[in-house]
Design an enzyme around this catalytic site. Structure first.
Site, PDB file in Angstrom:
ATOM      1  N   ARG A  72      52.025  47.370  46.749  1.00  0.00           N
ATOM      2  CA  ARG A  72      51.042  46.904  45.768  1.00  0.00           C
ATOM      3  C   ARG A  72      49.953  47.937  45.646  1.00  0.00           C
ATOM      4  O   ARG A  72      49.347  48.308  46.647  1.00  0.00           O
ATOM      5  CB  ARG A  72      50.386  45.615  46.255  1.00  0.00           C
ATOM      6  CG  ARG A  72      51.048  44.451  45.637  1.00  0.00           C
ATOM      7  CD  ARG A  72      50.556  43.169  46.170  1.00  0.00           C
ATOM      8  NE  ARG A  72      51.750  42.341  46.320  1.00  0.00           N
ATOM      9  CZ  ARG A  72      51.740  41.056  46.523  1.00  0.00           C
ATOM     10  NH1 ARG A  72      50.611  40.431  46.640  1.00  0.00           N
ATOM     11  NH2 ARG A  72      52.861  40.389  46.625  1.00  0.00           N
ATOM     12  N   GLU A 122      46.495  48.675  45.020  1.00  0.00           N
ATOM     13  CA  GLU A 122      45.287  47.850  44.954  1.00  0.00           C
ATOM     14  C   GLU A 122      44.096  48.631  44.423  1.00  0.00           C
ATOM     15  O   GLU A 122      42.971  48.163  44.500  1.00  0.00           O
ATOM     16  CB  GLU A 122      44.950  47.297  46.345  1.00  0.00           C
ATOM     17  CG  GLU A 122      46.073  46.495  46.971  1.00  0.00           C
ATOM     18  CD  GLU A 122      45.916  45.002  46.763  1.00  0.00           C
ATOM     19  OE1 GLU A 122      45.038  44.600  45.977  1.00  0.00           O
ATOM     20  OE2 GLU A 122      46.670  44.252  47.393  1.00  0.00           O
ATOM     21  N   ARG A 169      44.314  46.054  53.641  1.00  0.00           N
ATOM     22  CA  ARG A 169      44.602  46.112  52.210  1.00  0.00           C
ATOM     23  C   ARG A 169      45.185  47.472  51.943  1.00  0.00           C
ATOM     24  O   ARG A 169      44.481  48.470  51.914  1.00  0.00           O
ATOM     25  CB  ARG A 169      43.298  45.936  51.443  1.00  0.00           C
ATOM     26  CG  ARG A 169      43.341  44.805  50.475  1.00  0.00           C
ATOM     27  CD  ARG A 169      42.075  44.675  49.689  1.00  0.00           C
ATOM     28  NE  ARG A 169      42.401  44.131  48.386  1.00  0.00           N
ATOM     29  CZ  ARG A 169      42.696  42.857  48.170  1.00  0.00           C
ATOM     30  NH1 ARG A 169      42.691  42.013  49.175  1.00  0.00           N
ATOM     31  NH2 ARG A 169      42.984  42.440  46.966  1.00  0.00           N
ATOM     32  N   GLU A 179      59.479  37.752  54.810  1.00  0.00           N
ATOM     33  CA  GLU A 179      59.497  36.872  53.645  1.00  0.00           C
ATOM     34  C   GLU A 179      60.541  35.784  53.878  1.00  0.00           C
ATOM     35  O   GLU A 179      61.721  36.072  54.066  1.00  0.00           O
ATOM     36  CB  GLU A 179      59.823  37.697  52.393  1.00  0.00           C
ATOM     37  CG  GLU A 179      59.943  36.904  51.116  1.00  0.00           C
ATOM     38  CD  GLU A 179      58.592  36.451  50.523  1.00  0.00           C
ATOM     39  OE1 GLU A 179      57.536  36.914  51.008  1.00  0.00           O
ATOM     40  OE2 GLU A 179      58.610  35.622  49.606  1.00  0.00           O
ATOM     41  N   ASP A 234      47.438  28.823  51.267  1.00  0.00           N
ATOM     42  CA  ASP A 234      47.112  30.096  51.924  1.00  0.00           C
ATOM     43  C   ASP A 234      46.676  29.832  53.353  1.00  0.00           C
ATOM     44  O   ASP A 234      45.974  28.848  53.612  1.00  0.00           O
ATOM     45  CB  ASP A 234      45.919  30.763  51.209  1.00  0.00           C
ATOM     46  CG  ASP A 234      46.371  31.726  50.127  1.00  0.00           C
ATOM     47  OD1 ASP A 234      47.590  31.867  49.927  1.00  0.00           O
ATOM     48  OD2 ASP A 234      45.489  32.349  49.495  1.00  0.00           O
ATOM     49  N   GLU A 239      43.163  36.452  54.360  1.00  0.00           N
ATOM     50  CA  GLU A 239      44.412  35.752  54.061  1.00  0.00           C
ATOM     51  C   GLU A 239      45.540  36.501  54.749  1.00  0.00           C
ATOM     52  O   GLU A 239      45.736  37.690  54.513  1.00  0.00           O
ATOM     53  CB  GLU A 239      44.648  35.720  52.546  1.00  0.00           C
ATOM     54  CG  GLU A 239      45.839  34.867  52.178  1.00  0.00           C
ATOM     55  CD  GLU A 239      46.608  35.360  50.973  1.00  0.00           C
ATOM     56  OE1 GLU A 239      45.986  35.897  50.046  1.00  0.00           O
ATOM     57  OE2 GLU A 239      47.838  35.221  50.995  1.00  0.00           O
ATOM     58  N   ASN A 259      51.063  32.959  53.211  1.00  0.00           N
ATOM     59  CA  ASN A 259      51.032  31.810  52.312  1.00  0.00           C
ATOM     60  C   ASN A 259      52.372  31.112  52.355  1.00  0.00           C
ATOM     61  O   ASN A 259      53.351  31.634  52.881  1.00  0.00           O
ATOM     62  CB  ASN A 259      50.664  32.246  50.893  1.00  0.00           C
ATOM     63  CG  ASN A 259      51.634  33.253  50.324  1.00  0.00           C
ATOM     64  OD1 ASN A 259      52.791  33.338  50.749  1.00  0.00           O
ATOM     65  ND2 ASN A 259      51.191  34.027  49.368  1.00  0.00           N
TER      66      ASN A 259
HETATM   67  N1  SER Z   1      56.308  36.201  47.626  1.00  0.00           N
HETATM   68  C1  SER Z   1      55.052  35.631  48.001  1.00  0.00           C
HETATM   69  C2  SER Z   1      53.908  36.501  47.551  1.00  0.00           C
HETATM   70  O1  SER Z   1      54.127  37.532  46.948  1.00  0.00           O
HETATM   71  C3  SER Z   1      55.000  35.392  49.482  1.00  0.00           C
HETATM   72  O2  SER Z   1      55.099  36.562  50.207  1.00  0.00           O
HETATM   73  O3  SER Z   1      52.778  36.169  47.783  1.00  0.00           O
HETATM   74 ZN    ZN Z   2      57.941  34.987  47.860  1.00  0.00          ZN
END
Ligand code: SER
Ligand code: ZN
Length: 530
Positions: free
Chosen positions: A334, A336, A345, A353, A417, A436, A439
């Site tokens: 990601r 950010e 981060r 997962e 979360d 966090e 989740n």
């Molecule tokens: N797929 C979910 C998310 O991207 C849990 O990891 O938050």
């Molecule tokens: Zn997921």
């Protein structure tokens, strides 16, 4: 909604004087077809005027609740049926100068596909469309366009509001005063356990990996495996089509990492570039781009997407449900931008997962089992200060959907979360002092529907997933309990004593500082004593 426009019909031959009577009759039929299923032609659709020139017939139509693309297709089908007898065929149709008038002033100022212009006045919006060819009239482009305007409007109304966050449960206070108030990101870097590789990316040395694995293994052995989830290995580079189906390409395109394959496998075709790099020792990205295909993939984002792809188009029966898998085979990415910090981060992170599929009651039950196991993991195994909140579901956020968060109902789709207190950021009363770390969600049919995952007797199928971000759990754990294993919970100490730590690396510039070296020495000594 009101629409008007001109349907231009290309016939297979010129219309002659002899055909006129038949043509007039055919147009009456068109009128009936446009009003069919509605109380009146005003509510459905009607032909306002028509003319013909050579083999082209032009109909000015007006519609109410019947969308003008559907009306155009009704025109075509009706003419085909009536003119066939006179051996006049319909070669094709096109909708021109279409104007769609919708209630309300839609707040949109970007360029939209198929739209010529948008005018707003006196509580109405006038959308002038570009010409629509027959293939566009058959696809639901206009339906999608109108839906898009609705969503944009809903987002404009709700988008500015803070994300939903509602506390569900919190642990008791366990560290008063805190055991540790340092920033573990800094300690880990200073002691040379991790080294910044590039923006938002770290190399985790064996000692750091040892700690990350301890978190992960404990989570797997205490939470995931006892509940019957089985390990799978998911790909980490996804074709764009996956992102279209999950909605990520619309919702999070700004934070996805894309990748390209080379244009050719023929090494000699790169010669100009390879020679340049040989001579200059530089690799100019803009030059390299000329040798690459357009980005056709993006890197793992939510990590559960391949699961939905796998079951896409399948019919499942009761004997194979629920399906419970997990993947921990590689990183997620990601971008950010400005939000990057330490290991908390990052652009590249590692996550377990967990993902499941079943009938709604099975999906809820699995989520409940996981929820209880997570609670035990946080409270008894790691013994941390935690809280859980009902939040804007990640699958809404990540798909750019404008749905509002429904009232809290634990048995309905939604996201919970888990947050851990990180004392170095401030007292537990402050929102910013919570990180966090994971989740757990029920998605409802958010993925079973676009991927067409179905039950053999037509029952509804739901999915759920849960992400456990290894780096964040480690940072938050260390933030609360510090680096001295004397202060660590027995389950972790047991695990570590069964798996002795690796020797650290020590090199001329690593750890960078004297203090860092001291930190590392102390840490290794402490770990050895577990
Ligand atoms: N797929 C979910 C998310 O991207 C849990 O990891 O938050
Ligand atoms: Zn997921």
């Amino acid at each position: 909604m009101k629409c008007r426009g001109t349907v231009r019909v290309e016939l297979s031959r010129d219309v002659t004087r002899d055909d006129l009577e038949a043509l007039e009759k055919a147009l009456k039929e068109v009128g009936l077809a446009l009003a069919k299923g509605f109380r009146s032609p005003e509510e459905g659709g009607r032909v306002v005027s028509w003319e013909h020139a050579g083999r082209v017939l032009s109909l000015n139509i007006e519609t109410g609740r019947l969308r003008i693309d559907e009306a155009s297709m009704r025109v075509k089908n009706s003419l085909e049926a009536s003119l066939g007898a006179r051996r006049i065929g319909v070669r094709g149709i096109r909708l021109e100068d279409a104007l769609v008038e919708v209630e309300g002033e839609v707040r949109v100022d970007t360029k939209l596909p198929y739209v010529e212009s948008i005018e707003k006045s006196q509580g109405r919006t006038l959308i002038r469309l570009k010409s629509l060819e027959e293939r566009d009239l058959k696809r639901p482009v206009l339906l999608k366009l109108l839906r898009l305007l609705d969503e944009k409007e809903a987002r404009a109304r709700w988008g500015g509001k803070a994300e939903h966050w509602q506390l569900l449960k919190r642990s008791r206070i366990k560290f008063d005063p805190p055991l540790f108030t340092g920033d573990p990101n800094k300690v880990l870097e200073e002691a040379g356990l991790v080294k910044r590789f590039s923006i938002g990316q770290w190399l985790y040395t064996p000692l750091a990996t040892y700690l990350l694995n301890a978190m992960r293994e404990l989570f797997l052995s205490e939470v995931v495996l006892p509940l019957g989830f089985r390990e799978a290995i998911f790909p980490k580079m996804y074709p764009l089509e996956i992102g279209l189906k999950t909605g990520h390409l619309r919702g999070t395109i700004n934070s996805m990492v894309f990748c390209s394959l080379p244009k050719t496998y023929e090494i000699s075709e790169f010669e100009e570039l390879t020679d340049y790099m040989y001579v200059t020792d530089e690799a100019p990205p803009e030059e390299l781009a000329r040798y690459l295909r357009h980005p056709e993939y993006f890197l793992c984002y939510a990590q559960c997407e391949p699961f939905y792809w796998f079951f896409g188009g399948e019919l499942l029966d009761d004997s194979s449900l629920p399906v419970k898998w997990f993947d921990r085979s590689g990183p997620s990415f990601r971008w950010e931008s400005g939000g990057l910090y330490g290991l908390e981060r990052v652009i590249e992170f590692h996550r377990v997962e967990v993902v499941w599929l079943g009938k709604p009651e099975q999906v809820v039950e699995t989520r409940n089992e996981l929820l209880r196991a997570y609670e035990r993991f946080m409270d008894e195994i790691l013994d941390l200060e935690w809280r859980a909140a009902w939040v804007t579901p990640w699958y809404y956020e990540q798909s750019g959907a404008a749905e509002r968060v429904e009232e809290f109902d634990i048995d309905k789709p939604g996201t919970i979360d888990f947050e851990l207190w990180v004392p170095y950021r401030g007292p537990r009363e402050e929102q910013k002092a919570w990180l966090e770390v994971g989740n757990i969600s029920i998605h409802g049919t958010k993925f079973t529907s676009p991927f067409r995952i179905r039950h053999n007797r037509g029952e509804t199928l739901w999915t759920g997933c849960s992400g456990f971000g290894a780096q964040r759990w480690l940072v938050a754990f260390l933030a609360q309990r510090g680096f001295d294993p004397d202060n660590w919970p027995p389950a972790l100490r047991d695990f570590l004593s069964r798996n002795p730590p690796p020797e650290p690396v020590s090199a001329v510039t690593y750890p960078k500082t004297q203090a860092g070296r001291e930190e590392l020495r102390r840490l290794v000594e402490l770990l050895k004593k577990v």
